[in-house]
Scaffold this motif. Structure first.
Motif, PDB file in Angstrom:
ATOM      1  N   SER A  42      76.119 -64.207  57.901  1.00  0.00           N
ATOM      2  CA  SER A  42      76.285 -62.790  58.200  1.00  0.00           C
ATOM      3  C   SER A  42      77.757 -62.417  58.286  1.00  0.00           C
ATOM      4  N   THR A  43      78.034 -61.146  58.047  1.00  0.00           N
ATOM      5  CA  THR A  43      79.349 -60.616  58.405  1.00  0.00           C
ATOM      6  C   THR A  43      79.344 -60.414  59.922  1.00  0.00           C
ATOM      7  N   PRO A  44      80.513 -60.455  60.562  1.00  0.00           N
ATOM      8  CA  PRO A  44      80.553 -60.293  62.027  1.00  0.00           C
ATOM      9  C   PRO A  44      79.870 -59.018  62.513  1.00  0.00           C
ATOM     10  N   ALA A  45      79.990 -57.941  61.760  1.00  0.00           N
ATOM     11  CA  ALA A  45      79.448 -56.646  62.202  1.00  0.00           C
ATOM     12  C   ALA A  45      77.927 -56.642  62.287  1.00  0.00           C
ATOM     13  N   GLU A  46      77.280 -57.525  61.508  1.00  0.00           N
ATOM     14  CA  GLU A  46      75.812 -57.498  61.445  1.00  0.00           C
ATOM     15  C   GLU A  46      75.150 -58.606  62.260  1.00  0.00           C
ATOM     16  N   ARG A  47      75.954 -59.437  62.918  1.00  0.00           N
ATOM     17  CA  ARG A  47      75.383 -60.617  63.585  1.00  0.00           C
ATOM     18  C   ARG A  47      74.352 -60.269  64.641  1.00  0.00           C
ATOM     19  N   PHE A  48      74.706 -59.368  65.556  1.00  0.00           N
ATOM     20  CA  PHE A  48      73.838 -59.117  66.708  1.00  0.00           C
ATOM     21  C   PHE A  48      72.487 -58.541  66.291  1.00  0.00           C
ATOM     22  N   GLU A  49      72.504 -57.633  65.315  1.00  0.00           N
ATOM     23  CA  GLU A  49      71.223 -57.043  64.909  1.00  0.00           C
ATOM     24  C   GLU A  49      70.328 -58.085  64.233  1.00  0.00           C
ATOM     25  N   LYS A  50      70.932 -59.056  63.559  1.00  0.00           N
ATOM     26  CA  LYS A  50      70.135 -60.128  62.941  1.00  0.00           C
ATOM     27  C   LYS A  50      69.588 -61.089  64.002  1.00  0.00           C
ATOM     28  N   ILE A  51      70.419 -61.413  64.983  1.00  0.00           N
ATOM     29  CA  ILE A  51      69.963 -62.279  66.083  1.00  0.00           C
ATOM     30  C   ILE A  51      68.803 -61.606  66.816  1.00  0.00           C
ATOM     31  N   GLU A  52      68.960 -60.312  67.091  1.00  0.00           N
ATOM     32  CA  GLU A  52      67.926 -59.567  67.802  1.00  0.00           C
ATOM     33  C   GLU A  52      66.623 -59.528  66.995  1.00  0.00           C
TER      34      GLU A  52
ATOM     35  N   GLY B  96      79.967 -71.447  55.990  1.00  0.00           N
ATOM     36  CA  GLY B  96      79.118 -70.778  55.029  1.00  0.00           C
ATOM     37  C   GLY B  96      78.702 -71.824  54.018  1.00  0.00           C
ATOM     38  N   CYS B  97      78.331 -71.419  52.847  1.00  0.00           N
ATOM     39  CA  CYS B  97      77.895 -72.383  51.831  1.00  0.00           C
ATOM     40  C   CYS B  97      78.876 -72.399  50.662  1.00  0.00           C
ATOM     41  N   PRO B  98      79.647 -73.497  50.492  1.00  0.00           N
ATOM     42  CA  PRO B  98      80.636 -73.529  49.419  1.00  0.00           C
ATOM     43  C   PRO B  98      80.015 -73.471  48.028  1.00  0.00           C
ATOM     44  N   MET B  99      78.737 -73.875  47.922  1.00  0.00           N
ATOM     45  CA  MET B  99      78.079 -73.835  46.617  1.00  0.00           C
ATOM     46  C   MET B  99      77.627 -72.432  46.243  1.00  0.00           C
ATOM     47  N   ALA B 100      77.678 -71.518  47.198  1.00  0.00           N
ATOM     48  CA  ALA B 100      77.208 -70.151  46.924  1.00  0.00           C
ATOM     49  C   ALA B 100      78.346 -69.142  46.834  1.00  0.00           C
ATOM     50  N   ALA B 101      79.579 -69.609  47.072  1.00  0.00           N
ATOM     51  CA  ALA B 101      80.758 -68.757  46.962  1.00  0.00           C
ATOM     52  C   ALA B 101      80.630 -67.474  47.774  1.00  0.00           C
ATOM     53  N   ASP B 102      80.154 -67.638  49.027  1.00  0.00           N
ATOM     54  CA  ASP B 102      79.968 -66.443  49.860  1.00  0.00           C
ATOM     55  C   ASP B 102      81.132 -66.313  50.835  1.00  0.00           C
ATOM     56  N   ASP B 103      82.282 -65.920  50.284  1.00  0.00           N
ATOM     57  CA  ASP B 103      83.512 -65.884  51.076  1.00  0.00           C
ATOM     58  C   ASP B 103      83.461 -64.883  52.225  1.00  0.00           C
ATOM     59  N   LEU B 104      82.670 -63.827  52.087  1.00  0.00           N
ATOM     60  CA  LEU B 104      82.684 -62.759  53.078  1.00  0.00           C
ATOM     61  C   LEU B 104      81.733 -63.003  54.242  1.00  0.00           C
ATOM     62  N   THR B 105      80.808 -63.928  54.059  1.00  0.00           N
ATOM     63  CA  THR B 105      79.819 -64.153  55.106  1.00  0.00           C
ATOM     64  C   THR B 105      79.976 -65.539  55.694  1.00  0.00           C
ATOM     65  N   GLY B 106      79.928 -65.618  57.012  1.00  0.00           N
ATOM     66  CA  GLY B 106      79.991 -66.908  57.678  1.00  0.00           C
ATOM     67  C   GLY B 106      78.674 -67.183  58.375  1.00  0.00           C
ATOM     68  N   ASN B 107      78.674 -68.247  59.161  1.00  0.00           N
ATOM     69  CA  ASN B 107      77.494 -68.553  59.950  1.00  0.00           C
ATOM     70  C   ASN B 107      77.350 -67.557  61.098  1.00  0.00           C
TER      71      ASN B 107
ATOM     72  N   VAL C  22      72.274 -62.087  52.614  1.00  0.00           N
ATOM     73  CA  VAL C  22      71.599 -60.854  52.182  1.00  0.00           C
ATOM     74  C   VAL C  22      70.439 -60.455  53.097  1.00  0.00           C
ATOM     75  N   SER C  23      70.237 -61.210  54.166  1.00  0.00           N
ATOM     76  CA  SER C  23      69.158 -60.836  55.085  1.00  0.00           C
ATOM     77  C   SER C  23      69.503 -59.525  55.791  1.00  0.00           C
ATOM     78  N   THR C  24      68.468 -58.834  56.186  1.00  0.00           N
ATOM     79  CA  THR C  24      68.612 -57.613  56.982  1.00  0.00           C
ATOM     80  C   THR C  24      67.625 -57.729  58.138  1.00  0.00           C
ATOM     81  N   PRO C  25      67.814 -56.966  59.198  1.00  0.00           N
ATOM     82  CA  PRO C  25      66.823 -56.985  60.282  1.00  0.00           C
ATOM     83  C   PRO C  25      65.413 -56.690  59.761  1.00  0.00           C
ATOM     84  N   GLU C  26      65.312 -55.795  58.777  1.00  0.00           N
ATOM     85  CA  GLU C  26      63.994 -55.432  58.229  1.00  0.00           C
ATOM     86  C   GLU C  26      63.343 -56.627  57.547  1.00  0.00           C
TER      87      GLU C  26
END
Length: 286
Positions: A210-220, A239-250, A182-186
């Protein structure tokens, strides 16, 4: 160009831990040995947790025994979820760091480590003492550091409060963890510079999902916030199996490498071994 060496923490443990099919110990070891030769600062290689909770990591001690550390400067990090796990981990001389997920979400702390925030604070204190006696360093992750899906209170002040508590307890490395993506660049730019400025004697890192589409802006955003320690995983697996975050990876390691290279950071990686690890990863992550 940065004067301080940038620390890349490659996280195959995080990448593999949620896989349904058990990865054979020999294959894990072969993969980790390639990553060790690639030359990352730290390898988050395994965890000393209940095999019932994370079956994939049941062979961590076996894997550790088969790692070749003779020609690498990479340090080893193992995750623990309670004092028993920490006691198991410190028995192994090869391990440099013990990582503990300290959630600022009461709901997730119970879900992830079966303990309350206050009980977990006691665990941190015990782990710090254990690390000091056994020549290890504790890495504490501020889990749910950017928000949570459970409705627990979250804001910048809560993050800063718990960071302050942990630093006062003696934590030297603190990694802000975005457990559910749920992080954002902001948010990154609002929180990280404050922590880095306020806790100048503490190493502040970041562990993003992060989802792949948001990786670079978060790294930046993390880089521009002054962070010098980033957790990532080859191809963004896991990702974290205890958080059930299927859509977001490392955060994908190759994206971090590409970004840091563009900024003139000297990473001193063996890209040949990195390419071999990428090729072998196809046998693990199917």
């Amino acid at each position: 160009m940065s004067e301080n060496k940038f620390k890349l923490v490659e996280c195959p443990r995080d990448a593999m831990q949620g896989l349904h099919d058990f990865v054979p110990t020999e294959l894990k070891s072969e993969y980790l040995n390639l990553l060790l030769q690639a030359g990352f600062d730290t390898l988050d290689f395994g965890s000393f947790v209940s095999p019932k909770a994370i079956p994939q990591m049941a062979d961590t001690a076996e894997v550790l025994a088969s790692l070749d550390l003779s020609s690498t400067s990479t340090k080893l990090l193992a995750i623990v979820a309670n004092l028993r796990g920490a006691e198991d981990a410190v028995k192994h001389e090869q391990i440099n760091y013990l990582g503990f997920p300290f959630s600022i979400s009461e709901t997730f702390q119970q879900r992830n480590t079966n303990s309350s925030i206050n009980q977990s604070l006691n665990t941190v204190e015990d782990m710090l003492s254990l690390c000091e006696r056994n020549n290890k360093t504790a890495v504490v992750y501020l889990s749910m550091g950017f928000g949570n899906p459970y409705g627990d209170d979250w804001n910048d002040e809560i993050v800063e409060k718990w960071a302050d508590v942990l630093v006062q307890k003696g934590v030297k490395i603190l990694s802000l963890a975005d457990t559910v993506g749920v992080s954002t660049p902001e948010k990154i730019k609002n929180i990280l510079p404050k922590l880095i400025s306020k806790f100048s004697n503490t190493e502040i890192g970041i562990h993003l999902h992060s989802t792949p589409a948001e990786r670079f802006e978060k790294i930046e955003a993390a880089y521009n916030s002054g962070v010098k320690r980033i957790d990532c995983a080859l191809k963004g697996f896991g990702g974290c199996p205890m958080a059930a975050d299927d859509l977001t990876g490392n955060i994908a390691t190759e994206d971090v490498i590409s970004y840091l290279n563009s900024k003139g950071e000297k990473l001193n990686l063996n890209m040949g071994k990195w390419d071999e690890a990428i090729a072998l990863s196809a046998q693990i992550f199917r």
